[in-house]
Design a protein around this motif. Structure first.
Motif, mmCIF file in Angstrom:
data_model
loop_
_atom_site.group_PDB
_atom_site.id
_atom_site.type_symbol
_atom_site.label_atom_id
_atom_site.label_comp_id
_atom_site.label_asym_id
_atom_site.label_seq_id
_atom_site.Cartn_x
_atom_site.Cartn_y
_atom_site.Cartn_z
ATOM 1 N N UNK A 36 8.026 8.040 7.690
ATOM 2 C CA UNK A 36 7.270 9.589 7.832
ATOM 3 C C UNK A 36 7.095 10.073 6.650
ATOM 4 N N UNK A 37 7.950 9.843 5.612
ATOM 5 C CA UNK A 37 7.799 10.710 4.489
ATOM 6 C C UNK A 37 6.668 9.512 3.659
ATOM 7 N N UNK A 38 6.599 8.268 4.045
ATOM 8 C CA UNK A 38 5.586 7.515 3.401
ATOM 9 C C UNK A 38 4.163 7.928 3.903
ATOM 10 N N UNK A 39 4.154 8.087 5.020
ATOM 11 C CA UNK A 39 2.848 8.401 5.728
ATOM 12 C C UNK A 39 2.376 9.905 5.189
ATOM 13 N N UNK A 158 13.405 12.053 -17.004
ATOM 14 C CA UNK A 158 13.648 12.002 -15.594
ATOM 15 C C UNK A 158 12.568 12.395 -14.619
ATOM 16 N N UNK A 159 11.670 13.386 -15.290
ATOM 17 C CA UNK A 159 10.399 13.598 -14.437
ATOM 18 C C UNK A 159 9.479 12.465 -14.635
ATOM 19 N N UNK A 160 9.414 11.865 -15.570
ATOM 20 C CA UNK A 160 8.585 10.732 -15.576
ATOM 21 C C UNK A 160 8.983 9.721 -14.960
ATOM 22 N N UNK A 161 10.195 9.231 -14.588
ATOM 23 C CA UNK A 161 10.476 8.338 -13.642
ATOM 24 C C UNK A 161 10.453 8.688 -12.305
ATOM 25 N N UNK A 162 10.698 9.926 -11.817
ATOM 26 C CA UNK A 162 10.602 10.457 -10.559
ATOM 27 C C UNK A 162 9.018 10.382 -10.275
ATOM 28 N N UNK A 163 8.112 10.747 -11.275
ATOM 29 C CA UNK A 163 6.669 10.660 -10.921
ATOM 30 C C UNK A 163 6.170 9.195 -10.730
ATOM 31 N N UNK A 168 4.309 5.260 -6.223
ATOM 32 C CA UNK A 168 4.322 4.143 -5.557
ATOM 33 C C UNK A 168 4.159 4.423 -3.803
ATOM 34 N N UNK A 169 4.768 5.718 -3.293
ATOM 35 C CA UNK A 169 4.815 6.157 -2.151
ATOM 36 C C UNK A 169 3.443 6.705 -1.786
ATOM 37 N N UNK A 170 3.111 7.695 -2.782
ATOM 38 C CA UNK A 170 1.861 8.230 -2.528
ATOM 39 C C UNK A 170 0.851 7.133 -2.406
ATOM 40 N N UNK A 171 0.821 5.881 -3.115
ATOM 41 C CA UNK A 171 -0.311 4.979 -3.004
ATOM 42 C C UNK A 171 -0.198 4.252 -1.762
ATOM 43 N N UNK A 172 0.906 4.358 -1.078
ATOM 44 C CA UNK A 172 1.159 3.603 0.319
ATOM 45 C C UNK A 172 1.464 2.174 -0.223
ATOM 46 N N UNK A 173 2.139 1.709 -1.041
ATOM 47 C CA UNK A 173 2.579 0.306 -1.405
ATOM 48 C C UNK A 173 3.914 0.294 -1.307
ATOM 49 N N UNK A 174 4.619 1.271 -1.132
ATOM 50 C CA UNK A 174 6.240 1.405 -1.036
ATOM 51 C C UNK A 174 6.642 2.369 -0.095
#
Length: 212
Positions: A36-39, A158-163, A168-174
């Motif tokens: 759900x979150x990835x989509x 921390x923000x850079x790591x999270x971004x 990777x989720x936004x690009x739908x590869x993870x």
């Protein structure tokens, strides 16, 4: 050899979280709201705005940044033990992440060769390396920073790591669990290894150079 108990505790917590996610994936194929979150994220956030974040966590980008930060640590703070630990920890995360991928053999939500979205999915290599590079540097630099420096650098990295993980989720590869698993995988290796070299690092220091 005196071990750093705080580092051991954090490594233990990271390992338990990673193990929980790994078991869930092994048994069910998913973890919590993975699909759900990835989509939702891949549809609502334009990939063009996050693709450059993913490049920072790529093999070439991560290696380049790591070598640069290692050199900064060595020449600016004369932190020989810390610099060697930082570089070797990054290499360990990069290599062991690939080993873990071949063990779990999880398919990606989709493939995208242009952003490194090939191969197996869990744990996320980009997320692991992002945590190793920037999280590792935060550990490395912590004792040389004053209070303001710790807050500013801590928030920024921390923000850079999270971004980078979110990209990777936004690009739908993870999946979401790939990214969290990647963070925990790197945190486990970083903190476990740091627990063993922390006391030796203190012995080798000739003084503290604090950045104002």
């Amino acid at each position: 050899m005196k071990l750093n108990r705080k580092a051991l505790a954090v490594s233990g917590i990271a390992f338990v979280i990673f193990l929980g996610i790994a078991i869930s994936i092994r048994l069910t194929g998913y973890f919590l709201f993975d699909a759900q979150l990835s989509n939702r994220m891949s549809k609502q956030v334009p990939a063009d705005y996050v693709s450059w974040f993913t490049q920072l966590g790529s093999g070439v980008g991560a290696v380049t940044v790591t070598l640069l930060l290692t050199a900064i640590s060595y020449y600016l703070w004369r932190d020989r033990v810390g610099s060697i630990w930082y570089l070797l920890s990054f290499l360990a995360v990069a290599v062991l992440n690939q080993v873990a991928k071949t063990f779990f053999v999880r398919d990606r939500p989709s493939l995208n060769e242009l952003v490194g979205g090939v191969g197996y999915s869990f744990p996320s290599g980009h997320s692991s390396m992002a945590f190793a590079v920037y999280g590792g540097f935060l550990i490395l630099s912590w004792r040389f920073l004053n209070r303001a420096g710790k807050i500013i650098l801590g928030i920024f990295l921390s923000l850079l790591i999270l971004a980078m993980g979110s990209s990777r989720i936004i690009l739908n590869v993870h999946y979401f669990s790939d990214v969290v698993g990647g963070f925990c995988f790197a945190a486990f290796i970083l903190c476990l290894s740091y627990a063993f070299i922390s006391s030796r690092r203190k012995q080798k220091e000739t003084g503290h150079h604090v950045i104002n």
